[in-house]
Scaffold this active site. Structure first.
Site, PDB file in Angstrom:
ATOM      1  N   GLU A   1       0.887  -1.176   0.000  1.00 21.33           N
ATOM      2  CA  GLU A   1       0.000   0.000   0.000  1.00 21.33           C
ATOM      3  C   GLU A   1       0.907   1.203   0.000  1.00 21.33           C
ATOM      4  O   GLU A   1       1.394   1.633   1.040  1.00 21.33           O
ATOM      5  CB  GLU A   1      -0.861   0.030   1.267  1.00 21.33           C
ATOM      6  CG  GLU A   1      -1.767  -1.151   1.464  1.00 21.33           C
ATOM      7  CD  GLU A   1      -2.893  -1.212   0.466  1.00 21.33           C
ATOM      8  OE1 GLU A   1      -3.031  -0.297  -0.372  1.00 21.33           O
ATOM      9  OE2 GLU A   1      -3.626  -2.205   0.504  1.00 21.33           O
TER      10      GLU A   1
ATOM     11  N   CYS B   1      -2.937   8.485   2.872  1.00 19.63           N
ATOM     12  CA  CYS B   1      -2.601   8.051   1.515  1.00 19.63           C
ATOM     13  C   CYS B   1      -3.764   8.317   0.577  1.00 19.63           C
ATOM     14  O   CYS B   1      -3.587   8.388  -0.629  1.00 19.63           O
ATOM     15  CB  CYS B   1      -2.160   6.597   1.490  1.00 19.63           C
ATOM     16  SG  CYS B   1      -3.333   5.493   2.213  1.00 19.63           S
TER      17      CYS B   1
HETATM   18  C1  UN1 Z   1      -3.809   5.399   4.842  1.00 13.37           C
HETATM   19  O1  UN1 Z   1      -3.775   6.634   4.738  1.00 13.37           O
HETATM   20  O2  UN1 Z   1      -2.741   4.735   4.893  1.00 13.37           O
HETATM   21  O3  UN1 Z   1      -9.632   5.548   3.442  1.00 13.37           O
HETATM   22  C2  UN1 Z   1      -5.043   4.617   5.012  1.00 13.37           C
HETATM   23  C3  UN1 Z   1      -9.072   6.135   4.361  1.00 13.37           C
HETATM   24  C4  UN1 Z   1      -8.757   5.344   5.607  1.00 13.37           C
HETATM   25  C5  UN1 Z   1      -7.488   4.615   5.459  1.00 13.37           C
HETATM   26  C6  UN1 Z   1      -6.321   5.424   4.996  1.00 13.37           C
HETATM   27  N1  UN1 Z   1      -9.827   4.416   5.861  1.00 13.37           N
HETATM   28  O4  UN1 Z   1      -8.777   7.325   4.311  1.00 13.37           O
END
Ligand code: UN1
Length: 499
Positions: free
Chosen positions: A258, A292
């Site tokens: 990820e 992210c």
């Molecule tokens: C991340 O930023 O690594 O969809 C995960 C989202 C959260 C997860 C983010 N449920 O923004």
């Protein structure tokens, strides 16, 4: 802020963390709220990393024999313990990662949700029965536990990402070894203590079923390179993924990556603009731009551009930035000085490429780094717009043709999350069919995904999927079984081999 060290001590004591783990170590730990050092955390040395992987291997061998619904019982207890610890853990997330309280609580809720999901899954780890061409035969797929699952997590979701992986890995019959970000070891210690309580209530979980390895490169490298680790799930930058992926491939290990995102939103002429404004504001400024899934690129149709930018500027100007423990703020701190410097560099590069910057200034001074979120009107998708900068910068661009803008939207290296705001069903469907991201939404933002869906993205985001849907399959190995209950031995494909 006076007393933050004391508050952390009280929280960690309350959550059941051994004081020596965070007072007698060599890794300094800071809070981004004030920038002050709040702990000295113990790190794993080479010998203890090696021992942890041995213990994890032994734990896997015992755990894989426990029926999956019984394994689910452990995860149910983990969910219970997380519910009981939610307020304290959320507060710790706020202190250690800088999230505003509602987002800190949301992060812990995400852990609870995935536990619930995994408990249900523990009675559903189903395979197919497949038609066979041979009479008196049965063919089926059976899913088996995989092995030791390594988890490398990032500072921005310091505990939820572990839970996505651990809850699934555990019901699937695996053991877990977790290396959290060096920037967020305290929340990891707290979660480990919560897990220990669930395991104690469970009774006979094997020792070392879920372990924590706090450390730097050595700990990470062990999870990447050691053949005792069957699957590595790593969350972080694309740069990290570029280093990790070939090493995992070289030893044929499984990987769930990820990595970065450069998420775009398109606002079409027919959009409900109030909805779009709220969706973009949360996506771009939430978690101080450090998800992210943060919205980083905004494509506005010519016909609504000026009015929407004016409203967005007003929203940006009104949003409270500051210490989430002290006031009613929506935007907390950046994690550290490096994050602030990367943001300023990106803004300078945007200006050099013809961007018009609103916001982005530092708020306050000292060892913490608060910034006003930045809105940058760009003449095109050039320069820093092409890259992920882990900070609250939203690049705004104009478009007039949907097909052209969808191509532009896809024309970046990352492929995590995307969305369109439109009330035109044709536009919505064209976008959904063409977005090359792992997540594509209509009339909601790019961030804040629920755990029920598979989470992850394509291209330089790494291709991995975590969390819901059928992501569990990656944590298991598949065996195809054919059983002959006839008294003949027909060969497939009509082959004859008479002896
Ligand atoms: C991340 O930023 O690594 O969809 C995960 C989202 C959260 C997860 C983010 N449920 O923004």
């Amino acid at each position: 802020m006076a007393g933050i060290g004391e508050e952390i001590g009280n929280l960690l004591d309350g959550l059941g963390v051994d004081r020596r783990a965070w007072t007698e170590g060599s890794l300094p730990s800071f809070t981004p709220l004030t920038g002050e050092q709040v702990a000295m955390v113990r790190v794993a040395d080479t010998a203890s990393i090696d021992a942890a992987l041995d213990t994890a291997t032994a734990a896997f061998r015992a755990w894989r024999r426990v029926p999956a619904p019984r394994r689910g019982e452990l995860v149910r207890l983990l969910g219970d313990e997380l519910r009981a610890a939610k307020d304290d853990l959320a507060r710790l997330v706020t202190i250690e990662a800088g999230k505003v309280p509602s987002e800190g609580a949301g992060e812990v809720q995400e852990m609870i949700d995935i536990c619930d999901f995994a408990v249900g899954l523990s009675r559903q780890l189903y395979g197919l029965t497949i038609a066979t061409e041979r009479p008196g035969h049965r063919m089926m797929e059976v899913w088996h536990p995989l092995g030791v699952v390594g988890v490398i997590s990032a500072f921005n979701f310091p505990v939820a990402v572990w839970a996505w992986n651990a809850a699934l890995a555990l019901v699937c019959g695996n053991s877990v070894v977790w290396k959290p970000s060096e920037k967020t070891p305290l929340t990891a210690l707290a979660v480990q203590a919560v897990f220990a309580r669930a395991a104690a209530r469970f009774g006979d979980a094997p020792a070392g079923l879920s372990q924590l390895l706090i450390g730097g490169r050595d700990a990470g490298a062990a999870l990447v390179d050691d053949k005792r680790v069957a699957l590595l799930s790593a969350t972080g930058s694309t740069r990290m993924g570029r280093s990790v992926a070939p090493r995992l491939a070289a030893r044929f290990a499984r990987a769930i990556l990820e990595l970065g995102g450069n998420n775009g939103v398109i606002v079409a002429p027919s959009a409900d603009l109030d909805l779009a404004l709220r969706g973009v504001a949360f996506g771009a400024m939430g978690t101080a731009g450090q998800r992210c899934t943060t919205t980083r690129r905004l494509f506005l149709h010519d016909s609504i551009y000026d009015g929407f930018v004016a409203k967005l500027k007003a929203a940006y100007a009104s949003v409270g930035v500051g210490n989430p423990l002290e006031g009613d703020v929506l935007v907390g701190p950046l994690i550290d000085r490096a994050a602030y410097e990367a943001m300023q560099e990106a803004l300078a590069a945007a200006k050099a490429a013809g961007g018009m910057v609103t916001g982005g200034e530092r708020v306050g001074e000292g060892a913490s780094f608060y910034v006003r979120p930045a809105l940058v009107e760009m003449p095109g998708q050039v320069g820093p717009v092409l890259d992920e900068t882990f900070a609250p910068i939203l690049y705004v661009m104009r478009y007039d043709d949907l097909d052209v803008v969808i191509d532009l939207h896809n024309d970046v290296a990352a492929g995590l999350s995307s969305s369109i705001f439109t009330t035109d069903v044709r536009e919505a469907e064209r976008f959904l069919a063409a977005s090359d991201c792992g997540i594509a939404n209509v009339n909601l933002g790019t961030s804040g995904a629920e755990i029920g869906g598979a989470f992850g993205g394509e291209k330089e985001t790494g291709g991995g999927r975590e969390s819901g849907s059928d992501s569990w399959r990656q944590y298991m190995r598949r065996a195809t079984n054919t059983i002959n209950y006839s008294d003949a031995l027909p060969l497939a494909q009509g082959v004859s081999f008479e002896i």
